[in-house]
Design an enzyme around this catalytic site. Structure first.
Site, PDB file in Angstrom:
ATOM      1  N   GLY A 164     -13.979  -2.566  -7.999  1.00 44.87           N
ATOM      2  CA  GLY A 164     -12.665  -1.613  -7.617  1.00 44.87           C
ATOM      3  C   GLY A 164     -11.450  -2.011  -8.632  1.00 44.87           C
ATOM      4  O   GLY A 164     -11.387  -2.704  -9.526  1.00 44.87           O
ATOM      5  N   ASP A 179       0.427  -7.928   3.771  1.00 46.35           N
ATOM      6  CA  ASP A 179      -0.327  -6.661   3.504  1.00 46.35           C
ATOM      7  C   ASP A 179      -1.867  -6.506   4.050  1.00 46.35           C
ATOM      8  O   ASP A 179      -2.786  -6.215   3.501  1.00 46.35           O
ATOM      9  CB  ASP A 179      -0.391  -6.561   1.891  1.00 46.35           C
ATOM     10  CG  ASP A 179      -0.921  -5.300   1.353  1.00 46.35           C
ATOM     11  OD1 ASP A 179      -0.480  -4.449   1.838  1.00 46.35           O
ATOM     12  OD2 ASP A 179      -1.145  -5.120  -0.004  1.00 46.35           O
TER      13      ASP A 179
END
Length: 303
Positions: free
Chosen positions: A10, A128
């Site tokens: 990623g 987050d």
């Protein structure tokens, strides 16, 4: 270790993640971008996660800080991140998570957050929490990852001071972008968790800019109206009675977590309890007063 950086898992604003091997065991190696500030996100991540040890928090195996190069080595999570299982199901994987799977994942994440908030000597606020930052192992056990925006504080501190807003659009609590809603605290993580819970049930992002009607733009308002009317929570799928109960339970808990004012939100310990008690014990929360700002908080990188 990374086989010449050939197997990329990623990429995001903070850097790139590659699959590698350490002592013949698969690992995830996160190479942080050299251009990102003064390395605060690297320091945050190392300082936060080295204080943790919990089944629902990803394990940091090592790190490297040499010259301008910064790397973090994590345990490898074979099933990747949660987001690919709840958005556009089937597009990236043939595996469909059952409602029981989703319920267990929700409880696991809640346990991980409870640990960060009260199980460590120093309280860790993640700031987050979102599906992209929840990793799943071989058995779909969830692990909280990416502590680049985390903040450490003493357990006795209920409110913390922050000079900047942080978080991701759609998940950041109201008090992070406007202090008139209340002080920033661990309840800000509870809000993000609630938004993620609603997405897990709805199978879509909580803000849909392509919605045909304004009432469908903000998912929490849409799902709250369906909950009040007793309508199907997933019109696109057939659910039996047990699955419908799991979905409604997760929706009710999620709506409590995204209450506008921090004091109205439950602690993560209470969330775990709510996810396990009978439906008759759960009260319908007030409708959220406002939607999350679309551009008020800079979106965090997807690393």
């Amino acid at each position: 270790m990374t086989n010449s950086f050939k197997d990329k898992l990623g990429q995001g604003g903070f850097g790139v993640v590659y699959k590698g091997k350490l002592n013949d065991c698969p690992v995830a190696v996160k190479i942080l971008s050299r251009s990102k500030g003064n390395g605060e996100e690297f320091i945050n991540e190392v300082a936060s996660i080295t204080r943790t040890s919990h089944v629902n928090v990803v394990t940091l195996l090592g790190f490297c800080f040499e010259g301008g190069e910064k790397a973090l080595i994590y345990e490898f999570m074979s099933n990747g991140s949660l987001d690919k299982f709840i958005y556009d199901k089937g597009s990236e994987t043939n595996v469909y998570l059952s409602w029981d799977n989703l319920h267990q994942i929700a409880k696991g994440i809640a346990c991980g957050l409870e640990y960060l908030h009260k199980g460590c000597t120093t309280r860790i606020l993640h700031f987050d929490i979102k599906p992209h930052n929840i990793l799943l192992d071989d058995n779909f056990c969830p692990k909280i990852s990416d502590f680049g925006l985390a903040k450490l504080c003493l357990r006795k501190e209920s409110i913390i001071s922050m000079s900047d807003a942080r978080g991701t659009m759609g998940y950041a609590a109201p008090e992070l972008w406007n202090r008139n809603f209340g002080g920033v605290s661990y309840k800000s993580d509870v809000y993000s968790y609630g938004m993620m819970l609603l997405e897990m049930v709805g199978g879509r992002k909580n803000i849909n800019p392509d919605a045909s009607r304004t009432s469908e733009l903000y998912f929490p308002h849409w799902v709250y109206s369906r909950l009040e009317l007793g309508s199907d929570l997933r019109p696109d799928g057939i659910m039996d009675t047990e699955e419908d109960e799991i979905a409604r339970r997760m929706i009710i808990v999620g709506l409590w977590c995204i209450q506008t004012f921090p004091n109205d939100r439950p602690t993560m310990s209470k969330v775990i309890e709510m996810l396990e008690v009978s439906m008759n014990s759960l009260k319908i929360p007030p409708k959220p007063l406002l939607s999350s700002p679309i551009r008020s908080v800079p979106e965090s990188p997807k690393s």
